[in-house]
Design a protein around this motif. Structure first.
Motif, PDB file in Angstrom:
ATOM      1  N   ARG A  31       0.903  -1.256   0.101  1.00  0.00           N
ATOM      2  CA  ARG A  31       0.019   0.071   0.019  1.00  0.00           C
ATOM      3  C   ARG A  31       0.867   1.379   0.035  1.00  0.00           C
ATOM      4  O   ARG A  31       0.536   2.182  -0.738  1.00  0.00           O
ATOM      5  CB  ARG A  31      -1.021  -0.044   1.187  1.00  0.00           C
ATOM      6  CG  ARG A  31      -1.982  -0.959   1.242  1.00  0.00           C
ATOM      7  CD  ARG A  31      -3.048  -0.599   2.174  1.00  0.00           C
ATOM      8  NE  ARG A  31      -2.651  -0.658   3.551  1.00  0.00           N
ATOM      9  CZ  ARG A  31      -2.614  -1.691   4.317  1.00  0.00           C
ATOM     10  NH1 ARG A  31      -3.111  -2.843   3.928  1.00  0.00           N
ATOM     11  NH2 ARG A  31      -2.053  -1.737   5.518  1.00  0.00           N
ATOM     12  N   TRP A  78      -8.459   1.982  11.968  1.00  0.00           N
ATOM     13  CA  TRP A  78      -8.915   1.367  10.717  1.00  0.00           C
ATOM     14  C   TRP A  78      -9.416   2.556  10.020  1.00  0.00           C
ATOM     15  O   TRP A  78      -9.175   2.549   8.632  1.00  0.00           O
ATOM     16  CB  TRP A  78      -9.708   0.266  10.868  1.00  0.00           C
ATOM     17  CG  TRP A  78      -9.226  -0.910  11.521  1.00  0.00           C
ATOM     18  CD1 TRP A  78      -9.289  -1.529  12.687  1.00  0.00           C
ATOM     19  CD2 TRP A  78      -8.358  -1.763  10.396  1.00  0.00           C
ATOM     20  NE1 TRP A  78      -8.705  -2.599  12.619  1.00  0.00           N
ATOM     21  CE2 TRP A  78      -8.123  -2.842  11.489  1.00  0.00           C
ATOM     22  CE3 TRP A  78      -7.690  -1.488   9.403  1.00  0.00           C
ATOM     23  CZ2 TRP A  78      -7.337  -3.857  10.899  1.00  0.00           C
ATOM     24  CZ3 TRP A  78      -7.056  -2.605   8.897  1.00  0.00           C
ATOM     25  CH2 TRP A  78      -6.492  -3.820   9.697  1.00  0.00           C
ATOM     26  N   ARG A  79     -10.052   3.611  10.561  1.00  0.00           N
ATOM     27  CA  ARG A  79     -10.720   4.599   9.624  1.00  0.00           C
ATOM     28  C   ARG A  79      -9.335   5.515   9.275  1.00  0.00           C
ATOM     29  O   ARG A  79      -9.345   6.005   7.874  1.00  0.00           O
ATOM     30  CB  ARG A  79     -11.537   5.539  10.534  1.00  0.00           C
ATOM     31  CG  ARG A  79     -12.102   6.649   9.700  1.00  0.00           C
ATOM     32  CD  ARG A  79     -13.177   7.413  10.491  1.00  0.00           C
ATOM     33  NE  ARG A  79     -13.586   8.490   9.827  1.00  0.00           N
ATOM     34  CZ  ARG A  79     -14.837   8.411   8.931  1.00  0.00           C
ATOM     35  NH1 ARG A  79     -15.638   7.164   8.965  1.00  0.00           N
ATOM     36  NH2 ARG A  79     -15.500   9.317   8.175  1.00  0.00           N
ATOM     37  N   MET A  82      -7.795   3.591   6.439  1.00  0.00           N
ATOM     38  CA  MET A  82      -8.704   3.754   5.184  1.00  0.00           C
ATOM     39  C   MET A  82      -8.374   5.188   4.485  1.00  0.00           C
ATOM     40  O   MET A  82      -8.339   5.079   3.355  1.00  0.00           O
ATOM     41  CB  MET A  82     -10.018   3.339   5.462  1.00  0.00           C
ATOM     42  CG  MET A  82     -10.315   1.880   5.873  1.00  0.00           C
ATOM     43  SD  MET A  82      -9.711   0.851   4.699  1.00  0.00           S
ATOM     44  CE  MET A  82     -10.526   1.321   3.149  1.00  0.00           C
ATOM     45  N   HIS A  86      -7.352   5.933   0.619  1.00  0.00           N
ATOM     46  CA  HIS A  86      -8.376   6.630  -0.048  1.00  0.00           C
ATOM     47  C   HIS A  86      -7.509   7.945  -1.027  1.00  0.00           C
ATOM     48  O   HIS A  86      -7.976   8.053  -1.742  1.00  0.00           O
ATOM     49  CB  HIS A  86      -9.360   6.901   0.359  1.00  0.00           C
ATOM     50  CG  HIS A  86     -10.580   5.969   1.070  1.00  0.00           C
ATOM     51  ND1 HIS A  86     -11.372   5.800   1.909  1.00  0.00           N
ATOM     52  CD2 HIS A  86     -10.602   4.866   0.412  1.00  0.00           C
ATOM     53  CE1 HIS A  86     -12.150   4.931   1.930  1.00  0.00           C
ATOM     54  NE2 HIS A  86     -11.470   4.083   1.040  1.00  0.00           N
ATOM     55  N   ALA A 110     -10.053  -6.705  -2.782  1.00  0.00           N
ATOM     56  CA  ALA A 110      -9.344  -5.481  -2.824  1.00  0.00           C
ATOM     57  C   ALA A 110      -8.682  -5.535  -4.272  1.00  0.00           C
ATOM     58  O   ALA A 110      -8.356  -4.506  -4.938  1.00  0.00           O
ATOM     59  CB  ALA A 110      -8.280  -4.795  -1.837  1.00  0.00           C
ATOM     60  N   SER A 113     -11.172  -4.829  -6.708  1.00  0.00           N
ATOM     61  CA  SER A 113     -11.404  -3.297  -6.572  1.00  0.00           C
ATOM     62  C   SER A 113     -10.378  -2.557  -7.237  1.00  0.00           C
ATOM     63  O   SER A 113     -10.582  -1.550  -7.828  1.00  0.00           O
ATOM     64  CB  SER A 113     -11.262  -2.754  -5.186  1.00  0.00           C
ATOM     65  OG  SER A 113     -12.326  -3.678  -4.414  1.00  0.00           O
ATOM     66  N   PHE A 133     -15.160 -10.116   0.073  1.00  0.00           N
ATOM     67  CA  PHE A 133     -15.269  -9.478   1.496  1.00  0.00           C
ATOM     68  C   PHE A 133     -16.201  -9.869   2.474  1.00  0.00           C
ATOM     69  O   PHE A 133     -15.721 -10.148   3.718  1.00  0.00           O
ATOM     70  CB  PHE A 133     -15.549  -7.964   1.256  1.00  0.00           C
ATOM     71  CG  PHE A 133     -14.531  -7.136   0.441  1.00  0.00           C
ATOM     72  CD1 PHE A 133     -13.271  -6.427   0.941  1.00  0.00           C
ATOM     73  CD2 PHE A 133     -14.788  -7.015  -0.795  1.00  0.00           C
ATOM     74  CE1 PHE A 133     -12.455  -5.768   0.121  1.00  0.00           C
ATOM     75  CE2 PHE A 133     -14.071  -6.294  -1.722  1.00  0.00           C
ATOM     76  CZ  PHE A 133     -12.769  -5.664  -1.293  1.00  0.00           C
ATOM     77  N   ALA A 138     -16.370  -8.602   6.099  1.00  0.00           N
ATOM     78  CA  ALA A 138     -15.998  -7.190   5.928  1.00  0.00           C
ATOM     79  C   ALA A 138     -17.036  -6.598   4.656  1.00  0.00           C
ATOM     80  O   ALA A 138     -17.667  -7.315   4.147  1.00  0.00           O
ATOM     81  CB  ALA A 138     -14.540  -7.048   5.439  1.00  0.00           C
ATOM     82  N   ASP A 141     -14.051  -2.631  -0.220  1.00  0.00           N
ATOM     83  CA  ASP A 141     -13.261  -1.317  -0.106  1.00  0.00           C
ATOM     84  C   ASP A 141     -12.400  -0.934  -1.277  1.00  0.00           C
ATOM     85  O   ASP A 141     -12.941  -1.774  -2.470  1.00  0.00           O
ATOM     86  CB  ASP A 141     -12.485  -1.250   1.146  1.00  0.00           C
ATOM     87  CG  ASP A 141     -11.472  -2.753   1.223  1.00  0.00           C
ATOM     88  OD1 ASP A 141     -11.080  -2.915  -0.007  1.00  0.00           O
ATOM     89  OD2 ASP A 141     -10.789  -2.927   2.320  1.00  0.00           O
ATOM     90  N   LEU A 142     -11.464  -0.166  -1.154  1.00  0.00           N
ATOM     91  CA  LEU A 142     -10.616   0.329  -2.469  1.00  0.00           C
ATOM     92  C   LEU A 142     -11.335   0.750  -3.602  1.00  0.00           C
ATOM     93  O   LEU A 142     -11.148   0.713  -4.568  1.00  0.00           O
ATOM     94  CB  LEU A 142      -9.690  -0.963  -2.823  1.00  0.00           C
ATOM     95  CG  LEU A 142      -8.407  -0.546  -3.379  1.00  0.00           C
ATOM     96  CD1 LEU A 142      -7.558   0.213  -2.250  1.00  0.00           C
ATOM     97  CD2 LEU A 142      -7.588  -1.554  -4.019  1.00  0.00           C
TER      98      LEU A 142
END
Length: 260
Positions: A31, A78-79, A82, A86, A110, A113, A133, A138, A141-142
């Motif tokens: 990442r 975690w936020r 993310m 993003h 992901a 994604s 997910f 989950a 995301d992505l």
């Protein structure tokens, strides 16, 4: 060994996920390298197209579950993670140059994604796509909540996300996810050929098309007609358009042609 490999040749950038022993699962190092590469690419005007690929017969198996399990983050942590993800994902989605994903083998979670963030997906017959997910409790995301419904429609997006069923390359082609299917041995060459063709394209037209299409799903008719008028006025007044028209009138080859 780096988690990704990045190279540029004749104006085409190749960003390859490089954890083949883990089927290129996204970990923290990958990442970070994706973020740094996308940031660098935004300002590199010598690059006219980007190819996303995976090493070792896989595109990307999704997030690295071992790393996720051992991260020890609370909800706020975690936020924040993310939000960092993003930041570069948005730059990739809004990149003013074409992005081609070359998908062989699994594109799960992901990884699916990430492929959806490309403008074109070229796949092999053994490519497999899955919004996996829900299998680990989950949510996608992505950027998948943004990209997938715009490609397949809301109802089919819900079905793919909630069922977590795998789709093969042929179904992905029928759904409009995949642009074309090529033999495994031809995947890289085909993706590079598509990317190389944009050397002769108008950078301004590419940028304006991508921005307008992104805006279209949340804009009304009047707004889109305004965007169309402004965009066309910009390209019609440019040197590229004048040269392209002159070449057409003189029966010369076009500067931009999609490779057969």
């Amino acid at each position: 060994m780096n988690a990704t490999r990045y190279s540029v040749e004749q104006g085409v950038a190749v960003l390859e996920l490089n954890r083949p022993e883990r089927r290129n699962a996204l970990n923290e190092a990958m990442r970070d390298e994706l973020r740094d590469t996308v940031t660098r690419l935004r300002s590199d005007r010598d690059v006219h197209a980007l190819v996303l690929a995976g090493a070792g017969g896989a595109f990307c198996a999704g997030g690295d579950l071992k790393g996720i399990s051992s991260a020890g983050l609370d909800n706020e942590g975690w936020r924040n993670r993310m939000a960092d993800l993003h930041s570069w994902l948005k730059d990739l989605l809004l990149l003013d140059r074409p992005v081609i994903a070359a998908v062989d083998g699994p594109a799960y979670g992901a990884g699916f994604s990430l492929a959806l963030a490309a403008d074109f997906i070229v796949a092999t017959p053994r490519a497999r796509f899955c919004m996996s997910f829900m299998r680990v409790g989950a949510v996608p995301d992505l950027g998948a909540f943004y990209t997938l419904p715009r490609i397949v429609g809301p109802r089919r997006a819900r079905e793919l996300m909630l069922s977590t069923r795998e789709i093969d390359a042929e179904e992905a082609l029928a759904l409009g996810i995949v642009s074309e299917i090529v033999p495994v041995a031809q995947l890289r060459d085909r993706a590079l050929a598509l990317a190389a063709s944009f050397e002769g394209a108008s950078p301004l037209a590419v940028s304006l098309i991508k921005r307008a299409v992104t805006a279209s799903s949340t804009s009304d008719l009047s707004t889109m007609l305004d965007i169309e008028a402004v965009s066309q006025s910009l390209v019609f007044g440019g040197a590229y358009h004048h040269e392209a028209i002159a070449r057409f009138l003189n029966k010369q080859p076009a500067m931009f042609r999609w490779p057969e």
